[in-house]
Design a protein around this motif. Structure first.
Motif, PDB file in Angstrom:
ATOM      1  N   LYS A 149       1.026  -1.294  -0.088  1.00 32.78           N
ATOM      2  CA  LYS A 149      -0.095  -0.085   0.154  1.00 32.78           C
ATOM      3  C   LYS A 149       0.874   1.294   0.087  1.00 32.78           C
ATOM      4  O   LYS A 149       0.470   2.341  -0.656  1.00 32.78           O
ATOM      5  CB  LYS A 149      -0.830  -0.094   1.008  1.00 32.78           C
ATOM      6  N   GLN A 187       0.764   3.995  -2.859  1.00 33.68           N
ATOM      7  CA  GLN A 187       0.436   5.402  -2.783  1.00 33.68           C
ATOM      8  C   GLN A 187       1.005   6.448  -3.650  1.00 33.68           C
ATOM      9  O   GLN A 187       0.479   7.479  -3.934  1.00 33.68           O
ATOM     10  CB  GLN A 187       0.708   5.758  -1.228  1.00 33.68           C
ATOM     11  N   THR A 230      -1.012   6.964  -6.652  1.00 38.18           N
ATOM     12  CA  THR A 230      -2.016   7.618  -6.218  1.00 38.18           C
ATOM     13  C   THR A 230      -1.845   9.527  -5.964  1.00 38.18           C
ATOM     14  O   THR A 230      -2.527  10.238  -6.433  1.00 38.18           O
ATOM     15  CB  THR A 230      -2.733   7.335  -4.970  1.00 38.18           C
TER      16      THR A 230
END
Length: 240
Positions: free
Chosen positions: A128, A132, A135
């Motif tokens: 994650k 990120q 993102t």
């Protein structure tokens, strides 16, 4: 002699009565929600269709749960705060057989959560953090678009679209690479399913083929094989 026998019998009887039965299940989740005095911890399966356990908390911040999982899988843990409300009420846990500890707080149930004891969860958390960055790159493009609109300047949508495609390609490749590097864990097919389901079929096939039998025949390994078969069937139908 009779008196000694009496005391031995009494001691054995007392021990049998006070001995706790070993909890059933191959997963032991325990921990503490600092500041929680009244409420409940609810543990549900990854489809959110079944409650595995619900632990009431009254005056004690600690909780404990035992249940059985056939294979490692993602679970959802919800905090019922009782009289108080907060949007920070849930967190995901990639659970596996063994002892798993959760330490968090009432005010920041998700943000403060520290989970130890699950190798799959440790790797999922690592993934994650990697994911990120992509993102953030998307958010940066959105910020530039907004600033151009606010300042009434030109924003090149064609260039932005090309950059978005590059970001997504890098995201897919990073996810595939992470799954391959962790192919011995059930988190590998889970990431392939949830993060790169739209990627090139050859990439998905590469992950599935790399999985050892123990992982490929477990829950997410089977789901990945089924998903690949479904996509191949759909693409063959389209070509006809």
């Amino acid at each position: 002699m009779m008196r000694t026998l009496f005391f031995i019998t009494a001691a054995l009887f007392f021990s049998a009565c006070t001995k706790k039965e070993k909890p059933e299940g191959n997963v032991h989740i325990y921990g503490k929600v600092a500041g929680l005095k009244q409420g409940a911890i609810v543990i549900r399966n990854d489809e959110n269709t079944k409650t595995l356990d619900s632990i009431s908390i009254s005056g004690d911040e600690s909780f404990e749960s035992h249940f059985t999982l056939e294979t490692p899988q993602m679970l959802h843990i919800y905090l019922n705060r009782g009289v108080s409300n907060n949007i920070d009420n849930s967190l995901d846990l990639f659970a596996e057989p063994g002892d798993i500890r959760i330490e968090t707080t009432l005010d920041r149930f998700y943000a403060d959560a520290k989970i130890t004891g699950s190798k799959n969860h440790e790797k999922y958390t690592e993934f994650k953090k990697i994911n990120q960055r992509y993102t953030d790159q998307h958010l940066e493009l959105t910020k530039k678009r907004f600033e151009a609109f606010k300042n009434k300047t030109v924003f090149d949508e064609a260039t932005a679209a090309a950059e978005v495609e590059k970001i997504e390609t890098r995201r897919y490749l990073a996810a595939i690479n992470f799954a391959l590097n962790n192919k011995d864990l059930d988190v590998a097919p889970f990431i392939a399913l949830t993060e790169v389901g739209r990627a090139n079929l050859k990439l998905l096939d590469t992950v599935a083929s790399a999985l050892p039998p123990k992982v490929r025949t477990a829950k997410y390994g089977k789901m990945l094989d089924e998903f690949i078969a479904m996509r191949k069937a759909a693409e063959n139908q389209t070509e006809k």
